[in-house]
Write a protein that holds these residues in place. Structure first.
Motif, PDB file in Angstrom:
ATOM      1  N   SER A   1      16.145  -8.495  44.914  1.00 27.84           N
ATOM      2  CA  SER A   1      15.198  -8.905  45.959  1.00 27.84           C
ATOM      3  C   SER A   1      15.746  -8.529  47.327  1.00 27.84           C
ATOM      4  O   SER A   1      16.958  -8.335  47.505  1.00 27.84           O
ATOM      5  N   SER A   2      14.836  -8.434  48.287  1.00 32.45           N
ATOM      6  CA  SER A   2      15.255  -8.135  49.661  1.00 32.45           C
ATOM      7  C   SER A   2      16.083  -9.283  50.235  1.00 32.45           C
ATOM      8  O   SER A   2      16.989  -9.066  51.051  1.00 32.45           O
ATOM      9  N   PHE A   3      15.777 -10.508  49.791  1.00 33.73           N
ATOM     10  CA  PHE A   3      16.557 -11.661  50.238  1.00 33.73           C
ATOM     11  C   PHE A   3      18.011 -11.510  49.804  1.00 33.73           C
ATOM     12  O   PHE A   3      18.935 -11.763  50.584  1.00 33.73           O
ATOM     13  N   GLY A   4      18.212 -11.088  48.563  1.00 33.04           N
ATOM     14  CA  GLY A   4      19.571 -10.895  48.062  1.00 33.04           C
ATOM     15  C   GLY A   4      20.311  -9.818  48.830  1.00 33.04           C
ATOM     16  O   GLY A   4      21.515  -9.948  49.105  1.00 33.04           O
ATOM     17  N   ALA A   5      19.600  -8.746  49.185  1.00 31.11           N
ATOM     18  CA  ALA A   5      20.228  -7.677  49.967  1.00 31.11           C
ATOM     19  C   ALA A   5      20.716  -8.209  51.312  1.00 31.11           C
ATOM     20  O   ALA A   5      21.808  -7.847  51.781  1.00 31.11           O
TER      21      ALA A   5
END
Length: 292
Positions: free
Chosen positions: A149-153
């Motif tokens: 996910s973009s959040f994880g990135a």
């Protein structure tokens, strides 16, 4: 083991997601116990009043999850918005949560739950323990949150360089705040399993998981300074540490000696990681010098 290690694994993932940012959450075990104690108060009160078991359990679990979210929000607000170092912030909240839990229980255990509540920690579906099902769901959710996910990135970016991440347009405070809430939710799930498995709630339950969760995260390849860490590595290290712990118990090794061994494993792994990082930095520097 299949009934015991899932709660340890959930604690390890709750720690790992914070370590990836370069922080640490020292309050995970007391967040779990405080949540389970408040949930236990609701469970016992409603059960004594004759409220139907399903409704009692639903409200008790809801209180546990809400409390764990609140604990995570407190940590997230202090770290992200006030700017206190994660170690100091969570050390303070650890003491706070422990104090509240002790004030409620007076040092004792709360018991008297509906019999159906034991399903979370002591039952099985098709021969597979329910705690293991919960653990697998947590693994999948954490994997997709961090690594797909973009959040994880953004989480990994913060771990590498929070200042550069901030200048790249990422709302670092919001990401950290939400991540601590997620860590809190995981501690709530671990608290549900513990309370169900012991059929009681007490502030001292699971205190050994704090050291072990750090060891599991680091042993699984998570960089203690942040920026790198894989969910799968943490899961494998949990299994390794659980096998070691269970093996020592089978051979009759004293529980306190087991803690000593876990501490030694953590020190050895940290030392190896430090030496490897220094060697990689030195090799990179020599390569740059040769290129120049």
């Amino acid at each position: 083991m299949a009934y015991q290690f899932p709660e340890f694994g959930i604690f390890a993932l709750a720690m790992m997601v914070i370590v990836v940012t370069g922080g640490i959450n020292l309050s995970i075990t007391y967040s779990a116990t405080l949540s389970s104690i408040l949930g236990a108060v609701v469970l016992v009160s409603l059960n004594n009043m004759g409220v139907p078991s399903l409704l009692t359990i639903a409200l008790g679990v809801l209180v546990i999850i809400i409390t764990s979210i609140a604990c995570g929000a407190v940590n997230g607000f202090i770290v992200a918005h006030i700017g206190v170092t994660p170690m100091l912030a969570t050390l303070g909240t650890m003491t706070l949560f422990e104090g509240i839990a002790l004030n409620i229980t007076k040092g004792g255990a709360i018991s008297g739950f509906p019999d159906m509540f034991q399903w979370f920690g002591n039952s099985a579906i098709l021969g597979i323990p329910v705690p293991l099902f919960i653990y697998v769901l947590v693994i999948v959710a954490t994997y997709f949150l961090l690594q797909r996910s973009s959040f994880g990135a953004k989480v990994y970016m913060i771990g590498c360089n929070p200042t550069a991440t901030r200048f790249s347009g990422v709302n670092v405070k919001k990401v950290l705040f939400l991540l601590y809430i997620y860590s809190g939710i995981l501690t709530g799930l671990a608290g549900i399993i513990m309370a169900s498995r012991y059929n009681s709630a007490k502030e001292s339950y699971g205190y050994t998981y704090l050291l072990q969760s750090v060891a599991a995260a680091v042993l699984g390849g998570t960089d203690i300074s942040g920026g790198f860490g894989k969910v799968f590595g943490t899961v494998v290290s949990v299994l390794i540490l659980q096998v070691i712990s269970s093996g020592l118990n089978i051979f009759g090794v004293n529980r306190f000696i087991t803690d000593v061994i876990m501490g030694m494993i953590l020190i050895i792994v940290l030392t190896i990681n430090f030496v490897n990082n220094r060697m990689e930095e030195k090799a990179l520097l020599n390569k740059q010098v040769v290129t120049a």
